[in-house]
Design a protein around this motif. Sequence first.
Motif, PDB file in Angstrom:
ATOM      1  N   ILE A   1      57.922   4.350 -24.919  1.00 13.70           N
ATOM      2  CA  ILE A   1      58.002   4.633 -23.482  1.00 13.70           C
ATOM      3  C   ILE A   1      56.980   3.781 -22.736  1.00 13.70           C
ATOM      4  O   ILE A   1      57.303   3.153 -21.725  1.00 13.70           O
ATOM      5  CB  ILE A   1      57.793   6.143 -23.226  1.00 13.70           C
ATOM      6  N   ASP A   2      55.756   3.724 -23.267  1.00 15.81           N
ATOM      7  CA  ASP A   2      54.724   2.879 -22.646  1.00 15.81           C
ATOM      8  C   ASP A   2      55.183   1.435 -22.562  1.00 15.81           C
ATOM      9  O   ASP A   2      55.005   0.754 -21.557  1.00 15.81           O
ATOM     10  CB  ASP A   2      53.422   2.929 -23.472  1.00 15.81           C
TER      11      ASP A   2
ATOM     12  N   GLU B   1      57.947   0.986 -19.943  1.00 17.40           N
ATOM     13  CA  GLU B   1      57.388   1.170 -18.599  1.00 17.40           C
ATOM     14  C   GLU B   1      56.602  -0.077 -18.187  1.00 17.40           C
ATOM     15  O   GLU B   1      56.756  -0.583 -17.087  1.00 17.40           O
ATOM     16  CB  GLU B   1      56.480   2.404 -18.557  1.00 17.40           C
ATOM     17  N   ASP B   2      55.757  -0.571 -19.104  1.00 18.92           N
ATOM     18  CA  ASP B   2      54.945  -1.761 -18.809  1.00 18.92           C
ATOM     19  C   ASP B   2      55.823  -2.974 -18.516  1.00 18.92           C
ATOM     20  O   ASP B   2      55.520  -3.791 -17.662  1.00 18.92           O
ATOM     21  CB  ASP B   2      54.031  -2.104 -20.002  1.00 18.92           C
TER      22      ASP B   2
ATOM     23  N   LEU C   1      57.362  12.110 -17.638  1.00 17.41           N
ATOM     24  CA  LEU C   1      58.269  11.085 -17.127  1.00 17.41           C
ATOM     25  C   LEU C   1      58.509  11.275 -15.637  1.00 17.41           C
ATOM     26  O   LEU C   1      58.638  12.401 -15.175  1.00 17.41           O
ATOM     27  CB  LEU C   1      59.619  11.169 -17.856  1.00 17.41           C
TER      28      LEU C   1
ATOM     29  N   VAL D   1      63.588   8.745 -14.192  1.00 26.17           N
ATOM     30  CA  VAL D   1      63.987   8.385 -15.563  1.00 26.17           C
ATOM     31  C   VAL D   1      64.884   9.496 -16.132  1.00 26.17           C
ATOM     32  O   VAL D   1      64.448  10.631 -16.270  1.00 26.17           O
ATOM     33  CB  VAL D   1      62.763   8.194 -16.477  1.00 26.17           C
TER      34      VAL D   1
END
Lengths: 226, 125
Positions: free
Chosen positions: A139-140, A143-144, A173, A177
């Motif tokens: 997820i990180d 997202e990045d 979240l 999303v």
Amino acid sequence: MSAPPGASPRELSPLPRSAVEIPAPDVQFKIVIGGGFGAGKTTLVRCLSEIAPLSTEEILTAEGEQIDSLDGIDRKTTTTVAMDFGIRTLTVPVRSALHLFGLPGQDRFRLLWDDLALGAVGAVVLTDTRRLPDCFPCIDYFEDRGTPFVVAVNQFDGAHRHSVQAVRQALELPTRVPVQTCDARDFRSALGVLRALVLHALQELTTPLPAGRSAAGPDQPTGMLP
Amino acid sequence: MSGEPGAVWITQRDPEVLRPYMLTMGGTRPRHPMRYDTVLNATGRRSGALQPEAATTLDLCRQRARTVVEVAGLLRLPVLVTKIIASGLIDQGVLADPAERPPTDPHSPHNLRHLLDGLQALEVS
């Protein structure tokens, strides 16, 4: 290189165009599937692919057990060490190919992620609620990168069922999303996840995003990279 | 060779073992940039004599267009080795140069709507 001695004239005559039996569709899409070890990435790719999916799996060794924790996944005996790949051909409205890649789960394969995620429509992050934190790195990462992603909660037999809202809160979240439950073994269920992703990717393009992040993200196609 | 008793080169014991650079005719990097899912299309032109791995690659791509990762998986070769072999086939003109295929823009709403329609059609089929 020269022709082998004894090659017949027939073998040397140019092959007709039709020798390429099924050419590639002009349009091709890519969706990547991420998630922790044992979350069901391989299952999802297999479920959606029309070709025999290619994956390299290796039986966990004593050495591997130190890296791949087996908590809560006692019945899984192998782990994917390379990538899973599958294809689904779409015929409506134009013939196109959807390429599906399962991202190698372990951190030591993270270098591959950049290569695989480049040019993707988006990503599915599969989660197993028994091991929710396993999907944090994924997820990180998305997202990045600014890659649109949906979180799919794989409904394992024997796993405690959590509400989508509880999972969303646990993963912190943002509301935009999408989070939805799925059965990675079920074609329609898996297809539903892909549709949710594409819809989300479309909304991300057309809805203004928080300042500092462009709609397309850093994932612009840059042509062919070495 | 090592002087240790019983130590042999692996290629002496097992003639099936080939070093990657043998498969690539000494090549170490592909001349044509390729990604994992770069599609390899046969052009229909005839080839000269080919090494077995290159011949199989071409055969596979003549059956239908294949991605690099698919060929690598089917041939059980490292992806980089597969790219180098495919690169040689592009140089020979028997595989189309992937650089000439325009990539599909994944950030075009038009394309995404097509993808959505395609997935929807699968669902009702």
